[in-house]
Design a protein around this motif. Structure first.
Motif, PDB file in Angstrom:
ATOM      1  N   THR A  44     -16.525   2.875  -2.723  1.00 59.10           N
ATOM      2  CA  THR A  44     -16.524   3.660  -1.343  1.00 59.10           C
ATOM      3  C   THR A  44     -18.140   3.687  -0.963  1.00 59.10           C
ATOM      4  OG1 THR A  44     -14.575   4.833  -2.232  1.00 59.10           O
ATOM      5  CG2 THR A  44     -15.993   6.023  -0.680  1.00 59.10           C
ATOM      6  N   ALA A  45     -18.348   3.632   0.386  1.00 60.84           N
ATOM      7  CA  ALA A  45     -19.640   3.805   0.868  1.00 60.84           C
ATOM      8  C   ALA A  45     -19.395   4.894   2.232  1.00 60.84           C
ATOM      9  CB  ALA A  45     -20.160   2.746   1.586  1.00 60.84           C
ATOM     10  N   THR A  46     -20.516   5.501   2.555  1.00 59.89           N
ATOM     11  CA  THR A  46     -20.382   6.572   3.524  1.00 59.89           C
ATOM     12  C   THR A  46     -21.467   6.004   4.779  1.00 59.89           C
ATOM     13  OG1 THR A  46     -19.924   8.501   2.085  1.00 59.89           O
ATOM     14  CG2 THR A  46     -20.737   9.023   4.285  1.00 59.89           C
ATOM     15  N   ALA A  47     -20.728   5.793   5.870  1.00 56.72           N
ATOM     16  CA  ALA A  47     -21.633   5.549   7.099  1.00 56.72           C
ATOM     17  C   ALA A  47     -21.833   6.708   7.799  1.00 56.72           C
ATOM     18  CB  ALA A  47     -20.819   4.385   7.923  1.00 56.72           C
ATOM     19  N   ILE A  48     -22.765   6.607   8.528  1.00 62.08           N
ATOM     20  CA  ILE A  48     -23.009   7.916   9.660  1.00 62.08           C
ATOM     21  C   ILE A  48     -22.822   7.527  11.054  1.00 62.08           C
ATOM     22  CG2 ILE A  48     -24.767   9.671  10.596  1.00 62.08           C
ATOM     23  CD1 ILE A  48     -23.949   9.966   7.581  1.00 62.08           C
ATOM     24  N   LEU A  49     -21.752   8.057  11.776  1.00 60.52           N
ATOM     25  CA  LEU A  49     -21.426   8.004  13.133  1.00 60.52           C
ATOM     26  C   LEU A  49     -22.130   8.824  14.019  1.00 60.52           C
ATOM     27  CD1 LEU A  49     -19.651   6.620  15.374  1.00 60.52           C
ATOM     28  CD2 LEU A  49     -17.931   8.149  14.995  1.00 60.52           C
ATOM     29  N   ARG A  50     -22.825   8.348  15.103  1.00 62.34           N
ATOM     30  CA  ARG A  50     -23.625   9.146  16.028  1.00 62.34           C
ATOM     31  C   ARG A  50     -22.890   9.372  17.308  1.00 62.34           C
ATOM     32  NH1 ARG A  50     -28.449  11.792  16.240  1.00 62.34           N
ATOM     33  NH2 ARG A  50     -29.538  11.812  18.294  1.00 62.34           N
ATOM     34  N   VAL A  51     -22.633  10.414  17.594  1.00 63.89           N
ATOM     35  CA  VAL A  51     -22.144  10.641  19.087  1.00 63.89           C
ATOM     36  C   VAL A  51     -23.035  11.405  20.187  1.00 63.89           C
ATOM     37  CG1 VAL A  51     -19.949  11.635  20.317  1.00 63.89           C
ATOM     38  CG2 VAL A  51     -19.650  10.749  18.015  1.00 63.89           C
ATOM     39  N   THR A  52     -23.405  10.738  21.252  1.00 63.28           N
ATOM     40  CA  THR A  52     -24.134  11.442  22.110  1.00 63.28           C
ATOM     41  C   THR A  52     -23.608  11.258  23.410  1.00 63.28           C
ATOM     42  OG1 THR A  52     -25.428   9.221  22.508  1.00 63.28           O
ATOM     43  CG2 THR A  52     -26.180  10.783  20.751  1.00 63.28           C
ATOM     44  N   ASP A  53     -24.008  12.059  24.566  1.00 61.87           N
ATOM     45  CA  ASP A  53     -23.933  11.758  25.970  1.00 61.87           C
ATOM     46  C   ASP A  53     -24.840  10.592  26.186  1.00 61.87           C
ATOM     47  OD1 ASP A  53     -21.758  13.572  26.956  1.00 61.87           O
ATOM     48  OD2 ASP A  53     -23.326  15.065  26.444  1.00 61.87           O
ATOM     49  N   GLU A  54     -24.335   9.950  27.406  1.00 58.14           N
ATOM     50  CA  GLU A  54     -25.165   8.831  27.965  1.00 58.14           C
ATOM     51  C   GLU A  54     -26.252   9.687  28.718  1.00 58.14           C
ATOM     52  OE1 GLU A  54     -22.968   6.516  30.621  1.00 58.14           O
ATOM     53  OE2 GLU A  54     -21.536   5.638  28.921  1.00 58.14           O
ATOM     54  N   PRO A  55     -27.510   9.076  28.807  1.00 56.80           N
ATOM     55  CA  PRO A  55     -28.547   9.640  29.407  1.00 56.80           C
ATOM     56  C   PRO A  55     -28.168  10.089  30.765  1.00 56.80           C
ATOM     57  CG  PRO A  55     -29.321   7.543  28.369  1.00 56.80           C
ATOM     58  CD  PRO A  55     -27.653   7.510  28.350  1.00 56.80           C
ATOM     59  N   THR A 101     -23.554  15.167  30.959  1.00 56.41           N
ATOM     60  CA  THR A 101     -23.176  15.952  29.942  1.00 56.41           C
ATOM     61  C   THR A 101     -21.727  15.890  29.944  1.00 56.41           C
ATOM     62  OG1 THR A 101     -24.994  17.647  30.069  1.00 56.41           O
ATOM     63  CG2 THR A 101     -23.214  18.341  29.107  1.00 56.41           C
ATOM     64  N   SER A 102     -20.911  15.707  28.910  1.00 52.76           N
ATOM     65  CA  SER A 102     -19.600  15.478  28.857  1.00 52.76           C
ATOM     66  C   SER A 102     -18.933  16.958  28.387  1.00 52.76           C
ATOM     67  CB  SER A 102     -19.118  14.289  28.159  1.00 52.76           C
ATOM     68  OG  SER A 102     -19.755  13.002  28.728  1.00 52.76           O
ATOM     69  N   GLY A 103     -19.500  17.330  27.407  1.00 52.60           N
ATOM     70  CA  GLY A 103     -18.816  18.726  26.859  1.00 52.60           C
ATOM     71  C   GLY A 103     -18.516  18.393  25.356  1.00 52.60           C
ATOM     72  N   PRO A 104     -17.714  19.195  24.809  1.00 49.99           N
ATOM     73  CA  PRO A 104     -17.173  18.989  23.495  1.00 49.99           C
ATOM     74  C   PRO A 104     -16.316  17.836  23.153  1.00 49.99           C
ATOM     75  CG  PRO A 104     -16.858  21.480  24.022  1.00 49.99           C
ATOM     76  CD  PRO A 104     -17.462  20.560  25.358  1.00 49.99           C
ATOM     77  N   ALA A 111     -16.922  17.881  17.897  1.00 49.70           N
ATOM     78  CA  ALA A 111     -18.365  18.856  17.861  1.00 49.70           C
ATOM     79  C   ALA A 111     -18.257  19.534  19.163  1.00 49.70           C
ATOM     80  CB  ALA A 111     -19.414  17.729  17.895  1.00 49.70           C
ATOM     81  N   THR A 112     -18.893  20.507  19.103  1.00 49.91           N
ATOM     82  CA  THR A 112     -19.042  21.476  20.405  1.00 49.91           C
ATOM     83  C   THR A 112     -20.292  20.947  21.227  1.00 49.91           C
ATOM     84  OG1 THR A 112     -18.110  23.118  18.879  1.00 49.91           O
ATOM     85  CG2 THR A 112     -19.438  23.881  20.991  1.00 49.91           C
ATOM     86  N   THR A 113     -21.449  20.706  20.492  1.00 47.38           N
ATOM     87  CA  THR A 113     -22.633  20.132  21.080  1.00 47.38           C
ATOM     88  C   THR A 113     -23.149  18.977  20.687  1.00 47.38           C
ATOM     89  OG1 THR A 113     -24.018  21.224  19.724  1.00 47.38           O
ATOM     90  CG2 THR A 113     -23.349  22.656  21.232  1.00 47.38           C
ATOM     91  N   LEU A 114     -23.662  18.201  21.556  1.00 44.23           N
ATOM     92  CA  LEU A 114     -24.187  16.839  21.320  1.00 44.23           C
ATOM     93  C   LEU A 114     -25.698  16.865  21.522  1.00 44.23           C
ATOM     94  CD1 LEU A 114     -21.213  14.750  23.087  1.00 44.23           C
ATOM     95  CD2 LEU A 114     -21.495  15.435  20.707  1.00 44.23           C
TER      96      LEU A 114
END
Length: 335
Positions: A236-247, A250-253, A282-285
């Motif tokens: 078992t391994a753990t990867a980190i997924l990152r979620v952002t808004d495009e530059p 602002t898309s919101g939660p 997530a509420t904020t990005l």
């Protein structure tokens, strides 16, 4: 939803009284013991809850009819032990409530509270959902008979939007139906009616928030795995997924589930998500999420499992939106 339960201790006098009652004789001619008044001497069992530090987040409100008892509280207080989930307040202990009952009608979902109480919820919809209405049935629970006297209040962004006036155990059940369009916070309050908190068992039955998709919402989320992982087959391994808004956008939660889309190595076995039904929100990005994974074993006899870098593509399926975003992960398969 989990609400921590803090249990105030009974006083030594009440414990002693209970022991004496248990040891009493069974003489049928003896007069019946007077009912103990739990509120005697101005007794109260205040309870307070705040979301753990770093975990204060909005509800996962999507384009649907969302029942609040399935959602996390931001903060809460109660005047007689813990607020009870899907049960009446009962007494001062956790889990001692009964089925929510108003005017002889039972309800499977809601909150059993006691004056004075307060519950705070966010009204931020996810994936472009706009929350438009709050509804609930309210009243003093049947468990106290005709006793109790409370006032239900609803605040939107700190402003009073509804007040029931005085309600008692003899009052008919009332229905709340409020427009919450464009509002950010919902606060549900129960106050005593000016005569103390005796028997003030107040129910919010079927509390629901309706949200709708905004067809004009321009959702520009970006999903990525900024760092690859190294692991052997079967581990078992753990990867980190990152979620952002495009530059510049602002898309919101955001709220989504993950699924495996494909992988570039033809010989690579199917990837297993350890939490296949998990909802990531997530509420904020920007926001980062640990994703637990495993490359499956065993392999057929005579098959040499590939090693080296395997690129795996995931689909982030946005709830209630009917589309997904992709994210690729580089997995260095060790020998």
């Amino acid at each position: 939803m989990y609400i921590p339960r803090f249990l105030p201790s009974l006083t030594a006098a009440l414990i002693l009284s209970a022991l004496l009652s248990a040891c009493g004789g069974s003489d049928p001619a003896a007069p019946a013991a007077a009912e103990t008044d739990p509120y005697a001497g101005g007794a109260a069992y205040p309870w307070t809850y705040a979301a753990p530090s770093g975990q204060l987040s909005a509800q996962r409100l999507t384009a649907a009819l969302n029942t609040l008892s399935f959602e996390p509280l931001l903060a809460a207080t109660n005047g007689w032990g813990p607020i009870e989930l899907d049960h009446s307040n009962g007494e001062q202990r956790a889990g001692d409530g009964r089925t929510l009952t108003l005017g002889g009608v039972t309800y499977a979902e809601g909150f059993g509270t006691h004056a004075g109480s307060e519950m705070r919820f966010s009204l931020q919809g996810h994936n472009g959902a706009r929350c438009t209405r709050f509804t609930s049935r309210i009243g003093v629970d049947d468990e106290v008979g005709n006793r109790g006297s409370v006032v239900f209040q609803v605040f939107l962004d700190g402003a009073l939007a509804y007040s029931s006036g005085t309600m008692t155990g003899a009052s008919a059940t009332r229905n709340i139906d409020l427009d919450i369009s464009g509002r950010g916070e919902l606060r549900l309050v129960v106050k005593d009616a000016g005569d103390g908190i005796n028997s003030d068992h107040a129910d919010w039955a079927n509390p629901q928030v309706r949200c709708e998709n905004d067809p004009g919402a321009d959702l520009r989320y970006s999903f990525s795995f900024p760092r690859g992982i190294n692991a052997r087959y079967g581990k078992t391994a753990t990867a980190i997924l990152r979620v952002t808004d495009e530059p510049g956008h602002t898309s919101g939660p955001v709220s989504f589930k993950l699924s495996v889309f494909n992988w570039t190595s033809p010989g690579a076995p199917p990837l297993q998500l350890i939490e296949p039904n998990r909802v990531y929100d997530a509420t904020t990005l920007p926001a980062e999420f640990p994703v637990r994974l495993r490359l499956r074993t065993p392999f057929p006899d005579g098959f040499t499992p590939p090693t080296g870098t395997v690129e795996i593509t995931f689909a982030a399926n946005l709830e209630d939106r009917g589309f997904f975003k992709r994210a690729s992960l580089n997995w260095n398969v060790l020998r």
